[in-house]
Design an enzyme around this catalytic site. Structure first.
Site, mmCIF file in Angstrom:
data_model
loop_
_atom_site.group_PDB
_atom_site.id
_atom_site.type_symbol
_atom_site.label_atom_id
_atom_site.label_comp_id
_atom_site.label_asym_id
_atom_site.label_seq_id
_atom_site.Cartn_x
_atom_site.Cartn_y
_atom_site.Cartn_z
ATOM 1 N N ARG A 85 0.751 -1.422 0.069
ATOM 2 C CA ARG A 85 0.065 -0.163 0.016
ATOM 3 C C ARG A 85 0.752 1.027 -0.001
ATOM 4 O O ARG A 85 0.536 2.144 -0.696
ATOM 5 C CB ARG A 85 -1.161 0.025 1.320
ATOM 6 C CG ARG A 85 -1.943 1.034 1.303
ATOM 7 C CD ARG A 85 -3.217 1.084 0.319
ATOM 8 N NE ARG A 85 -2.971 1.872 -0.749
ATOM 9 C CZ ARG A 85 -3.184 1.306 -1.998
ATOM 10 N NH1 ARG A 85 -3.665 0.120 -2.270
ATOM 11 N NH2 ARG A 85 -3.050 1.925 -3.148
ATOM 12 N N LYS A 102 3.634 24.744 -3.589
ATOM 13 C CA LYS A 102 2.261 24.036 -3.242
ATOM 14 C C LYS A 102 2.280 22.463 -3.189
ATOM 15 O O LYS A 102 1.699 22.143 -4.042
ATOM 16 C CB LYS A 102 1.204 24.717 -4.004
ATOM 17 C CG LYS A 102 0.835 26.266 -3.969
ATOM 18 C CD LYS A 102 -0.097 26.920 -4.713
ATOM 19 C CE LYS A 102 -0.064 28.404 -4.675
ATOM 20 N NZ LYS A 102 -0.948 28.997 -5.531
ATOM 21 N N LYS A 114 7.293 38.448 -2.894
ATOM 22 C CA LYS A 114 5.932 38.493 -3.632
ATOM 23 C C LYS A 114 5.008 39.843 -3.053
ATOM 24 O O LYS A 114 5.562 40.589 -2.386
ATOM 25 C CB LYS A 114 5.127 37.221 -3.104
ATOM 26 C CG LYS A 114 6.125 36.098 -3.428
ATOM 27 C CD LYS A 114 5.399 34.766 -3.331
ATOM 28 C CE LYS A 114 4.407 34.593 -4.701
ATOM 29 N NZ LYS A 114 3.762 33.220 -4.563
ATOM 30 N N GLU A 165 8.062 39.627 -7.566
ATOM 31 C CA GLU A 165 6.721 39.290 -8.362
ATOM 32 C C GLU A 165 6.040 40.719 -8.537
ATOM 33 O O GLU A 165 6.113 41.423 -7.586
ATOM 34 C CB GLU A 165 5.833 38.535 -7.409
ATOM 35 C CG GLU A 165 4.349 38.238 -7.834
ATOM 36 C CD GLU A 165 3.447 37.778 -6.889
ATOM 37 O OE1 GLU A 165 3.912 36.454 -6.330
ATOM 38 O OE2 GLU A 165 2.398 38.147 -6.584
ATOM 39 N N ASP A 192 2.382 38.286 -12.102
ATOM 40 C CA ASP A 192 1.411 37.468 -11.697
ATOM 41 C C ASP A 192 -0.109 37.939 -12.280
ATOM 42 O O ASP A 192 -0.350 38.978 -11.932
ATOM 43 C CB ASP A 192 1.237 37.598 -10.124
ATOM 44 C CG ASP A 192 0.307 36.463 -9.536
ATOM 45 O OD1 ASP A 192 0.497 35.630 -9.877
ATOM 46 O OD2 ASP A 192 -0.440 37.064 -8.517
#
Lengths: 279, 279, 279, 279, 279, 279
Positions: free
Chosen positions: F94, F129, F161, F195, F216
């Site tokens: 598994r 992510k 960012k 960014e 972005d």
């Protein structure tokens, strides 16, 4: 390994089953106040580490920090105070000093190199010749001393050295091809550096497209020739044979980066003391 | 922390997500053979650690050890050979050298102190001023250099220092009483040592019954007086102000033990190289 | 492994993915107050461990300690109170009791041995026959019961036993030579003890210079003869065949140390209860 | 915590920085052969653990297992042999014995309970009163002794005890409602057991739908009445006041399960020896 | 692995030696306030995990939770606020979102399955097809979405699948015998489930005595026949070929349990944002 | 966390105290042979992980790998075989599939994005992510699918960012100044990316000297304008709103890098099976 891990392991190493001296000698209720004092000049580094040791030993200890990393050390000045149960203060003392004296030693040595190249555009940077387990602290000390960090590890920048070139040669792979293939594979944020030890390798490397070229064990004349050859197409790093007697001349050759293994592999602990008074 | 833990952590620190240079540059099938060579004289220490690094990197690497810890290093002599996948050999190289160069540095420095006191009965011993996380290795290096180890940690011997005495004084507890109370509490295998920094403390300490008395920062004359006063009732340890210029005179004062923090807190890495050939 | 490690692991072992009974049955907002009560006489040990379990389960639990380790337990007396979220109190209950009942069991048994030798100079000491992972706690319990600790581990004192002697014999190394060689290698704080199982071994061992000689499985007459032979040149430890019926006679033979494996290898948990009231 | 974790931690606890006796006394090249022998009757448990200790100490040790867990121990029979470097064999000896003697002690005690209820349908089961860190080993020993295991932890079955019932009562939640609500929340593989300490609680609990009802500290008459009341709608577990004198009568009351805390909380180590011969 | 372990490892993975962007760009004293906002509809899960991330990053961060797990998400609603040092808030942001978006994704998908079977008695349950290391969180998300959990692991319930049956067949062991033997060995709290993939296996399995029978990859007609055959003697679980198009019909076949691997093995992260304002 | 750590933790999570089904059902001596087979098309990734799981479960299992990561999957083809004790093969099944199905799912999705931009110069890259604990594996899967990796963590490249820019604005620090100050602090191997979300920010950022500028949530027209404005002075990365419908148009705008969160945050496990035969 986080800072807390480093400290917790150091504390466990230093007392796997308790501090039998304090248990045998000291009343549990005794309180101690201690002052961290520099006993020689240098550059301060590691105050946060120092404070964290005592916080992890005993949350009831109060640490007051009175200076900042990167500042010059004036012998006799109190850098921090530590107040709490005597047993706890003594429990943390040695580990706090062991870590901080090393960091101050590194920062102080780094500052001497940085001072030596002042007026040039060269940066003093560290290497991977750090103490196993303490690299993050030692890199911070280099920054506190005015130096810069090279890549942290094998994972965050490509640096092909003489041994890599030897493997490529044995495999019959031209270096320029290898550099171009590597560039195509690595991420766009990954720096690509290649070490050469002969002038005649420079053009092939630079024209293949590297971010930095390392000139290893070049004489000053060779360094100047190398810098001229590179002609701004990449950063130039000098390495090998760097010491306080040679670093200024190397810097004046026009290199961008000078890496110094001795910053971290041969450290003299700076003399700090924890003067304890009892109440 | 076992030796394997030390090495595994060092390897992870040095490549948290792989060696991107080898992945980008080296054919997976390339094989390398390397020779560990001393580049300067000294005392050998850490060959087992060196070999273990490569075993943990890749079980298919073969390491052959050709010398023994404690032996003098002759520049140019091959101390060990390492053969295996080029990526794996390069993966372990820096960590193996970082650990072993430090150990050789410590052993070499220790041997200089041991040589300096040859002909006396004094032992050169280390302190707790070791690199956090590496104490076991550094103690081994001291032994390889001909020195002896002091207590390993706060847990395995009692050593009451000036700070403990200050706490006792503040609490109004006579030192002799404290020593006798400690002796009654500690195990029969636990060594009891007390540090004094004045001659007039010696009699109280020795007559209360200690195994060793440490005379801290005593002048040679004070040391001789201290040794005479103790008169064989305890071992005498000298500490403070010990360096290669002073250690011989200190030893001739008749002390049994001379502890030297510099053995481990200010280490110059010994120059070793891993010369790699490729097939 | 620190105390916190021991507790955290015990808690994880006891609920790898939560306490599904409390989650299914208890309102999250219920508060419980609990009293730790002895249900049988004995000697108290482990209150700090008990309190620490609840602190680690939930920082919002309040633990008040009302007694001290080493004190006699009077059945029905409240030793500590615990107040906090019902789910958290029940989460910690079993682990806190499992650890503390064992420690009280050890302290209580130790005190019976100590009582049995009262009036002699013999100390009751523990052995390495402790529960894996819990040695530090079990040693503390022995001290709380009035006993003393033998060496903590293989690392902090030398104890050459029958098996070591057999290896030496097979290698043709005279025992006295081995003892002298060991003394020259070990640190000055390291205790040197040798076990013998025949009277005729005593003189060789003692005259070679040991700190303690262990007389294993000697009859009382042999012990008395052994003590006479040693004549104060070393401590004498009796081991083997020690139980509550024999220990007083052994002590009266004049030995300094009596080691008792049963203190920790065969423990009856003392009956403690956590009486919970709910609000 | 896996078996290897348990062993590695035990080994580290027993020698945080090496076995200084073997290093000081034993030639590195000496080889020892050892036989594991039972010194008293009982039930065998833990041979796999015993063997694994030596494998983890030194992969060059050869262990041959000559018996099987669950078999009766005949004093004097050789259960396993261990051959390897003398230093390594002595390094593992104490830990291997500490673990295995405990397991044999548990298996032996369990077998006595199982024998006492032979001829009834009652199962002897363990509880959560296990040694912190060793629960998996102690549960295996219970099985080796012929007993069965209760839930492993707070995570794998619901067992609402008196304290949970008290919290529900304080919150004004009827027990039957709570049981039905719990059943609706828990997974279909999760066993639901509720403890009662009075006969008049039985019907509410059983009719709400539990898998097992625990009758705590019931007299034999009460147990018989409880079993009759439950009438096969749930398993019946007896707990409290169970010992070798009472267990047979309890079993004859018709209960399905008898839980015995003493199986693991009050263990007498079984006497095993490792007889070493040297070559 | 506890929740804290999961988070600490995730944080270390995301910044093995610090957040160099914040160190290079952000004033150490800047404070940020952030709002957690749903950007799409769904079911909320993981607020406790979200909050815990920030607590572990920096104890000085204040998190206020404004909603509850299991509630429907309304896009634009503020679910929690986070206030603290800007560097710390940004340090935790990605990990908090990575964990919580996954949990919300699972809860949302689960709710769709639960909605699809509403009006039947069937439960939607998860499987062992979870993300390694995150099983506890993913199971919680399933519960938050209105589903139920199957066994947590291989340790807490018996589930004999096709591969086990194949091994038994090869060993010549009749399945009914194997089931009865297993029942005799396992604890009374251990659930016993067996998977079959043909109708003609049902009777043997059910009559041997299982708690649940799993009908794998049965057509609806076969499921109805299986439910009829079992006739209440065991729970019936349907597995295989379950998706949002088929689950309602499967549920209407009268099964008790429907296990859905996709709940956790193919998760779409739900869109959540952390809107930061600066002061 | 090394690959072995990931696997060992996954195995422990999946069976904290053993696989009770195998123990109850399977003869210890049964041997199983299994074939890993793809059940749907896609791109292969994770064969090394798959093999390592079984090696860590049981060193006596033999795994033969018959394909290579990065190759297309043909349903029905045998990718690897696994032979060993049936209990061990089922123990690892598994976890091996959970890890590898995820990796194949990521590689397969990545390949679809890479295919979509074929013919342009744009690279498809991953983001942070990723699944906590599995980042290294997921990044490898992206590479196996033909994508490239963005920075691994917060530690190995600077990426300022919107939130960083907001903090700077609140502190009154001009962005260009901040970029120049950051460049002066960071190492020469550290990539610097900023960014922006508006075209009018581009010139300030690029002229301050960045290695990459991230645009972005720009529309295609804005992207084209941005690329023109940057004019080769930095790499251009597009992010936000990227899916399989939009990615080709984005690529044709002339950007160098397109980052796609969905590659790792919303993964559909690819269907692989382990077909077991028994002997």
């Amino acid at each position: 390994m986080s800072l807390d891990d480093v400290i917790v392991r150091a504390l466990e190493e230093d007392a796997p089953w308790g501090d039998i001296t304090s248990e045998a000698f000291l009343p549990a209720e005794s309180v101690a106040a201690a002052s961290l004092v520099a006993r020689e000049p240098g550059i301060l580094s590691g105050l946060g580490v120092f404070a964290r040791v005592f916080e992890l030993v005993d949350a009831s200890i109060a640490v007051t920090v009175l200076a900042h990393d990167g500042e010059p050390l004036v012998p006799g000045t109190v850098l921090a105070t530590v107040t709490g149960p005597a047993r706890s203060v003594l429990r943390g003392e040695r580990i706090a000093l062991n870590l901080m004296q090393r960091m101050c030693g590194i920062a102080t040595l780094t500052a001497r190199y940085v001072d030596a190249v002042r007026g040039t555009d060269a940066r003093i940077v560290d290497t991977r010749k750090t103490t196993p387990g303490l690299r993050a602290l030692e890199r911070q000390a280099v920054r506190d001393g005015g130096g810069h960090n090279h890549r942290f590890s094998l994972s965050d920048a490509v640096l092909a050295k003489d041994n890599h070139l030897a493997v490529l040669a044995a495999a019959g792979i031209p270096l320029g091809d290898a550099i171009r293939a590597a560039r195509a594979k690595i991420g766009h944020t990954t720096h690509l550096e290649v070490e050469v030890d002969r002038l005649d390798q420079v053009e092939e490397v630079v024209s293949a497209g590297v971010d930095t070229i390392m000139l290893d064990n070049f004489t000053p004349e060779q360094l100047r020739a190398g810098v001229a050859l590179v002609a701004g197409r990449a950063l130039v790093e000098a390495s090998g044979g760097v010491n306080l007697d040679t670093v200024a001349e190397i810097a004046r050759c026009g290199v961008d980066i000078i890496s110094v293994g001795a910053l971290t592999h041969s450290v003299r602990a700076l003399d700090l003391g924890l003067d304890i008074s009892v109440s």
